[in-house]
Design a protein around this motif. Structure first.
Motif, PDB file in Angstrom:
ATOM      1  N   TYR A  59      17.527  -6.157  -4.738  1.00  0.00           N
ATOM      2  CA  TYR A  59      16.659  -5.176  -4.096  1.00  0.00           C
ATOM      3  C   TYR A  59      17.179  -3.770  -4.350  1.00  0.00           C
ATOM      4  O   TYR A  59      18.382  -3.524  -4.291  1.00  0.00           O
ATOM      5  N   PHE A  60      16.253  -2.864  -4.625  1.00  0.00           N
ATOM      6  CA  PHE A  60      16.580  -1.475  -4.911  1.00  0.00           C
ATOM      7  C   PHE A  60      15.660  -0.566  -4.111  1.00  0.00           C
ATOM      8  O   PHE A  60      14.563  -0.964  -3.719  1.00  0.00           O
ATOM      9  N   ILE A  61      16.112   0.671  -3.912  1.00  0.00           N
ATOM     10  CA  ILE A  61      15.311   1.691  -3.236  1.00  0.00           C
ATOM     11  C   ILE A  61      15.151   2.865  -4.183  1.00  0.00           C
ATOM     12  O   ILE A  61      16.139   3.411  -4.675  1.00  0.00           O
ATOM     13  N   LYS A  62      13.902   3.248  -4.434  1.00  0.00           N
ATOM     14  CA  LYS A  62      13.590   4.376  -5.310  1.00  0.00           C
ATOM     15  C   LYS A  62      12.325   5.066  -4.804  1.00  0.00           C
ATOM     16  O   LYS A  62      11.584   4.528  -3.998  1.00  0.00           O
ATOM     17  N   ARG A  63      12.066   6.248  -5.336  1.00  0.00           N
ATOM     18  CA  ARG A  63      10.879   7.021  -4.973  1.00  0.00           C
ATOM     19  C   ARG A  63       9.774   6.797  -6.016  1.00  0.00           C
ATOM     20  O   ARG A  63      10.046   6.767  -7.209  1.00  0.00           O
ATOM     21  N   VAL A  64       8.543   6.666  -5.558  1.00  0.00           N
ATOM     22  CA  VAL A  64       7.398   6.496  -6.453  1.00  0.00           C
ATOM     23  C   VAL A  64       7.092   7.841  -7.110  1.00  0.00           C
ATOM     24  O   VAL A  64       6.747   8.803  -6.429  1.00  0.00           O
ATOM     25  N   ALA A  65       7.244   7.899  -8.416  1.00  0.00           N
ATOM     26  CA  ALA A  65       6.988   9.134  -9.163  1.00  0.00           C
ATOM     27  C   ALA A  65       5.581   9.158  -9.753  1.00  0.00           C
ATOM     28  O   ALA A  65       4.981  10.220  -9.897  1.00  0.00           O
ATOM     29  N   ASP A  66       5.054   7.966 -10.077  1.00  0.00           N
ATOM     30  CA  ASP A  66       3.723   7.891 -10.684  1.00  0.00           C
ATOM     31  C   ASP A  66       3.151   6.494 -10.459  1.00  0.00           C
ATOM     32  O   ASP A  66       3.910   5.529 -10.333  1.00  0.00           O
ATOM     33  N   ILE A  67       1.835   6.424 -10.418  1.00  0.00           N
ATOM     34  CA  ILE A  67       1.135   5.143 -10.242  1.00  0.00           C
ATOM     35  C   ILE A  67      -0.012   5.094 -11.243  1.00  0.00           C
ATOM     36  O   ILE A  67      -0.781   6.046 -11.352  1.00  0.00           O
ATOM     37  N   LYS A  68      -0.088   3.968 -11.969  1.00  0.00           N
ATOM     38  CA  LYS A  68      -1.215   3.717 -12.873  1.00  0.00           C
ATOM     39  C   LYS A  68      -1.662   2.293 -12.643  1.00  0.00           C
ATOM     40  O   LYS A  68      -0.931   1.356 -12.944  1.00  0.00           O
ATOM     41  N   GLU A  69      -2.861   2.142 -12.086  1.00  0.00           N
ATOM     42  CA  GLU A  69      -3.414   0.841 -11.715  1.00  0.00           C
ATOM     43  C   GLU A  69      -2.426   0.150 -10.772  1.00  0.00           C
ATOM     44  O   GLU A  69      -2.146   0.663  -9.725  1.00  0.00           O
ATOM     45  N   ASP A  70      -1.920  -1.019 -11.123  1.00  0.00           N
ATOM     46  CA  ASP A  70      -0.966  -1.712 -10.256  1.00  0.00           C
ATOM     47  C   ASP A  70       0.454  -1.633 -10.793  1.00  0.00           C
ATOM     48  O   ASP A  70       1.258  -2.534 -10.587  1.00  0.00           O
ATOM     49  N   LYS A  71       0.759  -0.557 -11.495  1.00  0.00           N
ATOM     50  CA  LYS A  71       2.101  -0.324 -12.041  1.00  0.00           C
ATOM     51  C   LYS A  71       2.678   0.945 -11.422  1.00  0.00           C
ATOM     52  O   LYS A  71       1.960   1.918 -11.197  1.00  0.00           O
ATOM     53  N   PHE A  72       3.988   0.906 -11.174  1.00  0.00           N
ATOM     54  CA  PHE A  72       4.662   2.009 -10.516  1.00  0.00           C
ATOM     55  C   PHE A  72       5.835   2.492 -11.352  1.00  0.00           C
ATOM     56  O   PHE A  72       6.620   1.694 -11.852  1.00  0.00           O
ATOM     57  N   PHE A  73       5.945   3.819 -11.489  1.00  0.00           N
ATOM     58  CA  PHE A  73       7.090   4.431 -12.151  1.00  0.00           C
ATOM     59  C   PHE A  73       7.968   4.996 -11.042  1.00  0.00           C
ATOM     60  O   PHE A  73       7.529   5.851 -10.271  1.00  0.00           O
ATOM     61  N   LEU A  74       9.185   4.492 -10.942  1.00  0.00           N
ATOM     62  CA  LEU A  74      10.082   4.835  -9.845  1.00  0.00           C
ATOM     63  C   LEU A  74      11.260   5.650 -10.345  1.00  0.00           C
ATOM     64  O   LEU A  74      11.796   5.370 -11.420  1.00  0.00           O
ATOM     65  N   GLU A  75      11.660   6.642  -9.556  1.00  0.00           N
ATOM     66  CA  GLU A  75      12.819   7.454  -9.893  1.00  0.00           C
ATOM     67  C   GLU A  75      13.709   7.623  -8.672  1.00  0.00           C
ATOM     68  O   GLU A  75      13.230   7.693  -7.547  1.00  0.00           O
ATOM     69  N   GLY A  76      15.005   7.709  -8.946  1.00  0.00           N
ATOM     70  CA  GLY A  76      15.961   8.036  -7.897  1.00  0.00           C
ATOM     71  C   GLY A  76      16.001   9.534  -7.690  1.00  0.00           C
ATOM     72  O   GLY A  76      15.669  10.310  -8.591  1.00  0.00           O
ATOM     73  N   ASP A  77      16.423   9.960  -6.505  1.00  0.00           N
ATOM     74  CA  ASP A  77      16.501  11.390  -6.218  1.00  0.00           C
ATOM     75  C   ASP A  77      17.651  12.055  -6.969  1.00  0.00           C
ATOM     76  O   ASP A  77      17.590  13.238  -7.269  1.00  0.00           O
ATOM     77  N   ASN A  78      18.696  11.307  -7.276  1.00  0.00           N
ATOM     78  CA  ASN A  78      19.831  11.831  -8.019  1.00  0.00           C
ATOM     79  C   ASN A  78      19.590  11.528  -9.502  1.00  0.00           C
ATOM     80  O   ASN A  78      20.048  10.527 -10.036  1.00  0.00           O
ATOM     81  N   ASP A 118       0.853  -1.185   0.000  1.00  0.00           N
ATOM     82  CA  ASP A 118       0.000   0.000   0.000  1.00  0.00           C
ATOM     83  C   ASP A 118       0.893   1.240   0.000  1.00  0.00           C
ATOM     84  O   ASP A 118       1.235   1.767   1.057  1.00  0.00           O
ATOM     85  N   VAL A 119       1.294   1.662  -1.177  1.00  0.00           N
ATOM     86  CA  VAL A 119       2.185   2.816  -1.297  1.00  0.00           C
ATOM     87  C   VAL A 119       1.526   3.882  -2.155  1.00  0.00           C
ATOM     88  O   VAL A 119       0.613   3.607  -2.932  1.00  0.00           O
ATOM     89  N   LYS A 120       1.997   5.101  -1.978  1.00  0.00           N
ATOM     90  CA  LYS A 120       1.443   6.216  -2.739  1.00  0.00           C
ATOM     91  C   LYS A 120       2.572   7.034  -3.353  1.00  0.00           C
ATOM     92  O   LYS A 120       3.748   6.795  -3.073  1.00  0.00           O
ATOM     93  N   LYS A 121       2.214   7.979  -4.180  1.00  0.00           N
ATOM     94  CA  LYS A 121       3.186   8.828  -4.853  1.00  0.00           C
ATOM     95  C   LYS A 121       4.083   9.514  -3.816  1.00  0.00           C
ATOM     96  O   LYS A 121       3.607   9.928  -2.755  1.00  0.00           O
ATOM     97  N   ASN A 122       5.366   9.590  -4.105  1.00  0.00           N
ATOM     98  CA  ASN A 122       6.421  10.190  -3.283  1.00  0.00           C
ATOM     99  C   ASN A 122       6.927   9.289  -2.162  1.00  0.00           C
ATOM    100  O   ASN A 122       7.900   9.645  -1.501  1.00  0.00           O
ATOM    101  N   ASP A 123       6.305   8.128  -1.926  1.00  0.00           N
ATOM    102  CA  ASP A 123       6.867   7.172  -0.963  1.00  0.00           C
ATOM    103  C   ASP A 123       8.189   6.644  -1.502  1.00  0.00           C
ATOM    104  O   ASP A 123       8.375   6.504  -2.713  1.00  0.00           O
ATOM    105  N   VAL A 124       9.117   6.346  -0.599  1.00  0.00           N
ATOM    106  CA  VAL A 124      10.372   5.700  -0.966  1.00  0.00           C
ATOM    107  C   VAL A 124      10.175   4.217  -0.698  1.00  0.00           C
ATOM    108  O   VAL A 124       9.819   3.832   0.416  1.00  0.00           O
ATOM    109  N   VAL A 125      10.361   3.395  -1.729  1.00  0.00           N
ATOM    110  CA  VAL A 125      10.043   1.976  -1.632  1.00  0.00           C
ATOM    111  C   VAL A 125      11.259   1.095  -1.913  1.00  0.00           C
ATOM    112  O   VAL A 125      12.208   1.504  -2.579  1.00  0.00           O
ATOM    113  N   VAL A 126      11.180  -0.124  -1.381  1.00  0.00           N
ATOM    114  CA  VAL A 126      12.138  -1.180  -1.708  1.00  0.00           C
ATOM    115  C   VAL A 126      11.399  -2.121  -2.650  1.00  0.00           C
ATOM    116  O   VAL A 126      10.244  -2.471  -2.402  1.00  0.00           O
TER     117      VAL A 126
END
Length: 78
Positions: free
Chosen positions: A33-52, A18-26
């Motif tokens: 395993y990677f850690i990135k920020r949720v930039a966008d969500i469409k249905e059950d798909k997530f677009f993740l971006e690093g802060d750098n 249960d994550v939302k936009k701007n959450d930092v996820v593993v």
């Protein structure tokens, strides 16, 4: 995930999908395993971006990830 997380930082992860936009996820990508920020969500798909943005390998390179790949979100860092 610099500047939010640095290599020596420790992170506490809450196992949830249960994550939302701007959450930092593993997330799991091919057994790693990677850690990135949720930039966008469409249905059950997530677009993740690093802060750098200049150096991050993220969804701009590997595409959207599924909800099943999410392990949890960072709730605290030390």
């Amino acid at each position: 995930m610099s500047p939010y997380l640095k290599p020596e930082d420790l992170a506490i992860i809450w196992r949830t999908k249960d994550v939302k936009k701007n959450d930092v996820v593993v997330f799991d990508r091919s057994g790693d395993y990677f850690i990135k920020r949720v930039a966008d969500i469409k249905e059950d798909k997530f677009f993740l971006e690093g802060d750098n943005k200049k150096e991050s390998v993220d969804s701009r390179k590997f595409g959207w990830i599924s909800k099943q790949q999410i392990i949890g979100k960072v709730i605290y860092k030390i």
